[in-house]
Design an enzyme around this catalytic site. Structure first.
Site, PDB file in Angstrom:
ATOM      1  N   CYS A  96       0.816  -1.223   0.000  1.00  0.00           N
ATOM      2  CA  CYS A  96       0.000   0.000   0.000  1.00  0.00           C
ATOM      3  C   CYS A  96       0.843   1.264   0.000  1.00  0.00           C
ATOM      4  O   CYS A  96       0.463   2.277  -0.591  1.00  0.00           O
ATOM      5  CB  CYS A  96      -0.970  -0.008   1.174  1.00  0.00           C
ATOM      6  N   CYS A 280      10.258  45.411  10.368  1.00  0.00           N
ATOM      7  CA  CYS A 280       9.219  46.412  10.542  1.00  0.00           C
ATOM      8  C   CYS A 280       9.673  47.447  11.561  1.00  0.00           C
ATOM      9  O   CYS A 280      10.149  47.108  12.651  1.00  0.00           O
ATOM     10  CB  CYS A 280       7.925  45.743  10.994  1.00  0.00           C
ATOM     11  N   CYS A 313       5.504  46.103   8.289  1.00  0.00           N
ATOM     12  CA  CYS A 313       4.812  44.870   7.917  1.00  0.00           C
ATOM     13  C   CYS A 313       3.377  45.243   7.535  1.00  0.00           C
ATOM     14  O   CYS A 313       2.947  46.390   7.716  1.00  0.00           O
ATOM     15  CB  CYS A 313       4.821  43.858   9.069  1.00  0.00           C
ATOM     16  N   HIS A 353      -1.728   1.588   7.279  1.00  0.00           N
ATOM     17  CA  HIS A 353      -2.253   1.425   5.917  1.00  0.00           C
ATOM     18  C   HIS A 353      -2.269   2.775   5.206  1.00  0.00           C
ATOM     19  O   HIS A 353      -2.840   3.747   5.702  1.00  0.00           O
ATOM     20  CB  HIS A 353      -3.665   0.838   5.943  1.00  0.00           C
TER      21      HIS A 353
END
Length: 438
Positions: A96, A280, A313, A353
């Site tokens: 799988c 900033c 910013c 799985h």
């Protein structure tokens, strides 16, 4: 074994009568004519044949100059070819991890084709490419299905070459398999180049390692990737054409986050080296892409500051220029153009799985190579169109849909939504120009 929609705790909804007791959402009632004998107890089981026996073992491109059968166009035609039982790659003997990974990379995209199409001077590599190409990918695209015998041929060959111990029969990790395949068998160049504090590394995957915060209830991949790059002070040295992202987990059983949202588009513009590093002026945070020359002459800023051009910013820029005296300031947005990659596939794991979700625009397929089993001998692969569930619950533009997804307990989510957000293991992102550079 799993919670399912419309199931009960042993009570028949039509009459309200309880016939047995079980956990909620585990009991399913149906009419007798809808039942069939369990093939595991069929005395003629040994005479059963592979349900995909009529699917050709190999397929070659019709053009002698081309090695690969490309996905059909329009892509809707290819998507529809996969839907139903006995569709996809047939699982066998713990395959799988390979089935889900290969389906996610090749079923609906040709980005990775060049790795299989190119000839190699190494005979072993050439044979592996041929088995992979003509036995797995080409039949998948042409017929909508690949038989387990073809996959076993590839696994046995890789086992004979000694590149990965036990690959013929044992379960492996997709990352382990892909690393071996890309590096040793397909000789593919690493997809990404990352500059770290100690130097530049070429890699196939990005593994998300970051500190957890209380806000990490339902993060998305964009936020996790951006935060990790900032925390570790790393950057892409160039725009990647492919990004394979491993979501944080503690082994196969334990998940770091209850739910994770894979963004449909991943913007890496701010994660590339030499992107703006200006801080900033107000909050001292990055990135500061908004530049205002007028603010350098603004007397309202604290005295003593230099007259340097001020950078902000996005948040601080809005706050600073809400003031009436600054609304006419000439602010330049120097944010770089978006460099976006699109989500192709999501590989998930639950109880060892592996399954796969893959997409073409707004169409989503869920693929399980071992969805059913016949006579305890053959697995029956299946592809399901799960577009409605994912588009409604995960990718709706509605803010309320996002809140609903965050508030709904995992056990109460629709089955494909639950597996998609809870069991996420790896995301595959590709650039729109990847075909030109791969």
């Amino acid at each position: 074994e799993e919670d399912m929609e419309d199931c009960t705790d042993g009570t028949w909804k039509q009459t309200g009568k309880r016939y047995f007791t079980c956990p909620p959402r585990r009991a399913f009632f149906c009419t007798l004519d809808a039942l069939k004998p369990d093939s595991r107890f069929d005395p003629t089981a040994s005479q059963k044949v592979n349900p995909l026996s009529e699917v050709p073992m190999e397929a070659v491109a019709p053009d002698s100059d081309a090695h690969m059968i490309t996905p059909s166009t329009p892509i809707e035609k290819q998507v529809n070819r996969y839907i139903g039982e006995e569709r996809g790659i047939q699982g066998h003997q713990n395959s799988c991890y390979l089935d889900a990974t290969v389906f996610g990379l090749f079923a609906l995209s040709s980005v990775f084709d060049s790795m299989l199409a190119e000839d190699s001077e190494d005979p072993a590599q050439q044979e592996v490419r041929k088995l992979f190409r003509n036995g797995i990918v080409n039949p998948l695209r042409k017929n909508g299905a690949t038989r387990c015998e073809s996959v076993m041929k590839l696994r046995n060959k890789l086992d004979d070459l000694g590149r990965m111990k036990g690959i013929a029969h044992e379960e492996k990790d997709p990352e382990e398999f892909l690393n071996m395949l890309f590096k040793h068998m397909l000789a593919a160049k690493p997809f990404i180049s990352i500059k770290r504090p100690f130097g530049v590394e070429q890699e196939y995957f990005v593994q998300l390692f970051l500190e957890l915060t209380e806000a990490d209830k339902m993060p998305d991949i964009q936020a996790l990737l951006t935060r990790m790059f900032k925390e570790q002070n790393i950057r892409f040295t160039e725009v990647p054409m492919v990004v394979l992202i491993q979501v944080p987990r503690f082994g196969k059983q334990f998940k770091t986050f209850a739910k994770v949202i894979p963004n449909l588009k991943l913007n890496v513009a701010e994660l590339i080296e030499n992107a703006s590093t200006a801080k900033c002026f107000i909050c001292d945070e990055q990135p500061a892409y908004y530049v205002c020359k007028d603010c350098s002459r603004d007397d309202d800023f604290n005295p003593g500051h230099s007259k340097d051009i001020k950078c902000f910013c996005e948040t601080c820029n809005k706050r600073v220029h809400q003031k009436k005296s600054r609304k006419d300031h000439d602010v330049e947005n120097e944010k770089p153009d978006a460099q976006e990659l699109e989500l192709l596939s999501v590989i998930c794991i639950e109880t060892s799985h592996y399954v796969c979700f893959t997409r073409a625009e707004k169409r989503w397929l869920f693929f399980d190579s071992m969805a059913n089993r016949i006579a305890d001998l053959y697995n029956v692969p299946e592809c399901v169109d799960c577009s409605d569930q994912l588009n409604k619950w995960v990718y709706s533009d509605s803010t309320e849909a996002r809140r609903r997804l965050e508030r709904t307990p995992v056990r109460e989510l629709p089955p494909y939504v639950r597996r998609f957000t809870q069991d996420i293991y790896m995301c595959v992102y590709i650039h729109k120009d990847a075909d030109m550079y791969m």
